[in-house]
Design a protein around this motif. Structure first.
Motif, PDB file in Angstrom:
ATOM      1  N   ASP A  56     -54.324   0.284 -13.621  1.00 23.57           N
ATOM      2  CA  ASP A  56     -53.717  -0.542 -12.583  1.00 23.57           C
ATOM      3  C   ASP A  56     -52.204  -0.561 -12.797  1.00 23.57           C
ATOM      4  O   ASP A  56     -51.733  -0.940 -13.873  1.00 23.57           O
ATOM      5  CB  ASP A  56     -54.293  -1.957 -12.672  1.00 23.57           C
ATOM      6  CG  ASP A  56     -53.961  -2.809 -11.471  1.00 23.57           C
ATOM      7  OD1 ASP A  56     -52.803  -2.767 -11.005  1.00 23.57           O
ATOM      8  OD2 ASP A  56     -54.860  -3.538 -11.013  1.00 23.57           O
ATOM      9  N   PRO A  57     -51.413  -0.163 -11.796  1.00 25.01           N
ATOM     10  CA  PRO A  57     -49.961  -0.134 -11.969  1.00 25.01           C
ATOM     11  C   PRO A  57     -49.346  -1.512 -12.210  1.00 25.01           C
ATOM     12  O   PRO A  57     -48.230  -1.604 -12.709  1.00 25.01           O
ATOM     13  CB  PRO A  57     -49.452   0.481 -10.660  1.00 25.01           C
ATOM     14  CG  PRO A  57     -50.537   0.257  -9.674  1.00 25.01           C
ATOM     15  CD  PRO A  57     -51.819   0.237 -10.457  1.00 25.01           C
ATOM     16  N   ALA A  58     -50.066  -2.568 -11.898  1.00 25.51           N
ATOM     17  CA  ALA A  58     -49.547  -3.920 -12.121  1.00 25.51           C
ATOM     18  C   ALA A  58     -49.651  -4.343 -13.583  1.00 25.51           C
ATOM     19  O   ALA A  58     -48.964  -5.273 -14.005  1.00 25.51           O
ATOM     20  CB  ALA A  58     -50.295  -4.915 -11.245  1.00 25.51           C
ATOM     21  N   ALA A  59     -50.488  -3.677 -14.350  1.00 23.64           N
ATOM     22  CA  ALA A  59     -50.738  -4.101 -15.734  1.00 23.64           C
ATOM     23  C   ALA A  59     -49.458  -4.162 -16.564  1.00 23.64           C
ATOM     24  O   ALA A  59     -49.232  -5.128 -17.312  1.00 23.64           O
ATOM     25  CB  ALA A  59     -51.755  -3.173 -16.394  1.00 23.64           C
ATOM     26  N   GLU A  60     -48.623  -3.157 -16.431  1.00 26.12           N
ATOM     27  CA  GLU A  60     -47.382  -3.110 -17.209  1.00 26.12           C
ATOM     28  C   GLU A  60     -46.465  -4.281 -16.859  1.00 26.12           C
ATOM     29  O   GLU A  60     -45.849  -4.889 -17.743  1.00 26.12           O
ATOM     30  CB  GLU A  60     -46.679  -1.782 -16.961  1.00 26.12           C
ATOM     31  CG  GLU A  60     -45.521  -1.521 -17.877  1.00 26.12           C
ATOM     32  CD  GLU A  60     -44.952  -0.123 -17.688  1.00 26.12           C
ATOM     33  OE1 GLU A  60     -43.715  -0.022 -17.564  1.00 26.12           O
ATOM     34  OE2 GLU A  60     -45.738   0.845 -17.661  1.00 26.12           O
ATOM     35  N   LEU A  61     -46.376  -4.612 -15.580  1.00 28.63           N
ATOM     36  CA  LEU A  61     -45.531  -5.729 -15.152  1.00 28.63           C
ATOM     37  C   LEU A  61     -46.075  -7.064 -15.642  1.00 28.63           C
ATOM     38  O   LEU A  61     -45.308  -7.937 -16.063  1.00 28.63           O
ATOM     39  CB  LEU A  61     -45.415  -5.737 -13.624  1.00 28.63           C
ATOM     40  CG  LEU A  61     -44.782  -4.500 -12.999  1.00 28.63           C
ATOM     41  CD1 LEU A  61     -44.871  -4.564 -11.487  1.00 28.63           C
ATOM     42  CD2 LEU A  61     -43.347  -4.343 -13.451  1.00 28.63           C
ATOM     43  N   ILE A  62     -47.371  -7.223 -15.594  1.00 23.44           N
ATOM     44  CA  ILE A  62     -47.995  -8.461 -16.063  1.00 23.44           C
ATOM     45  C   ILE A  62     -47.779  -8.611 -17.564  1.00 23.44           C
ATOM     46  O   ILE A  62     -47.407  -9.681 -18.042  1.00 23.44           O
ATOM     47  CB  ILE A  62     -49.485  -8.485 -15.681  1.00 23.44           C
ATOM     48  CG1 ILE A  62     -49.625  -8.632 -14.160  1.00 23.44           C
ATOM     49  CG2 ILE A  62     -50.226  -9.594 -16.418  1.00 23.44           C
ATOM     50  CD1 ILE A  62     -50.996  -8.343 -13.615  1.00 23.44           C
ATOM     51  N   GLU A  63     -47.993  -7.519 -18.289  1.00 21.89           N
ATOM     52  CA  GLU A  63     -47.781  -7.559 -19.738  1.00 21.89           C
ATOM     53  C   GLU A  63     -46.325  -7.855 -20.088  1.00 21.89           C
ATOM     54  O   GLU A  63     -46.046  -8.471 -21.125  1.00 21.89           O
ATOM     55  CB  GLU A  63     -48.220  -6.238 -20.366  1.00 21.89           C
ATOM     56  CG  GLU A  63     -49.721  -6.067 -20.379  1.00 21.89           C
ATOM     57  CD  GLU A  63     -50.164  -4.700 -20.872  1.00 21.89           C
ATOM     58  OE1 GLU A  63     -49.372  -4.013 -21.554  1.00 21.89           O
ATOM     59  OE2 GLU A  63     -51.306  -4.325 -20.565  1.00 21.89           O
ATOM     60  N   ALA A  64     -45.396  -7.443 -19.231  1.00 25.15           N
ATOM     61  CA  ALA A  64     -43.974  -7.698 -19.464  1.00 25.15           C
ATOM     62  C   ALA A  64     -43.573  -9.121 -19.100  1.00 25.15           C
ATOM     63  O   ALA A  64     -42.422  -9.518 -19.325  1.00 25.15           O
ATOM     64  CB  ALA A  64     -43.136  -6.702 -18.663  1.00 25.15           C
TER      65      ALA A  64
END
Length: 137
Positions: free
Chosen positions: A18-26
């Motif tokens: 999911d491309p959103a995963a990196e943003l959420i983790e950040a």
């Protein structure tokens, strides 16, 4: 000719990262992540959970989880899912969908939508028992 087990169920579905995963983790805000990735089940699950944790109205949590659930169904179908079969909790990219379904079940229960609670809880258990145990059990 290879042997085909006609009694076996459908193969497990493994969603792409999911491309959103990196943003959420950040640590980006769930609202911003949904704006950047509105098709992301993980973004909607995170938004629904964030709203729930902040004490949002149950109807708001229900609405966020329902959008995430429907975006998840679209993604699952695009990745070969035929409306039933396993979606393993152990595969990290599947967790956005599974979390949306659990949050939808809980929010349905909280607003008194018993049929929806039962349907979603049963569907989660059938789709991924480990997810059911982790999220509703």
């Amino acid at each position: 000719m290879p042997h085909v087990d006609l009694m076996a169920g459908p193969p497990p579905t493994h969603l792409p990262v999911d491309p959103a995963a990196e943003l959420i983790e950040a640590g980006e805000s769930p609202e911003q992540v949904v704006r950047e990735h509105p098709a992301s089940p993980l973004a909607w699950a995170t938004l629904a959970q964030s709203a729930k944790d902040a004490g949002a109205d149950d109807v708001t949590v229900y609405a966020y989880a329902r959008v995430g659930y429907h975006r998840s169904l679209d993604l699952l179908r695009r990745n070969g899912w035929k409306g039933h079969g396993p979606v393993p909790w152990e595969h990290e990219p599947n967790r956005g969908f599974l979390r949306c379904m659990a949050l939808l079940a809980l929010a349905a229960r909280d607003i008194g939508e018993t049929d929806e609670w039962n349907r979603c809880a049963d569907f989660l258990a059938e789709t991924s028992r480990p997810a059911y145990d982790a999220l509703l059990g």
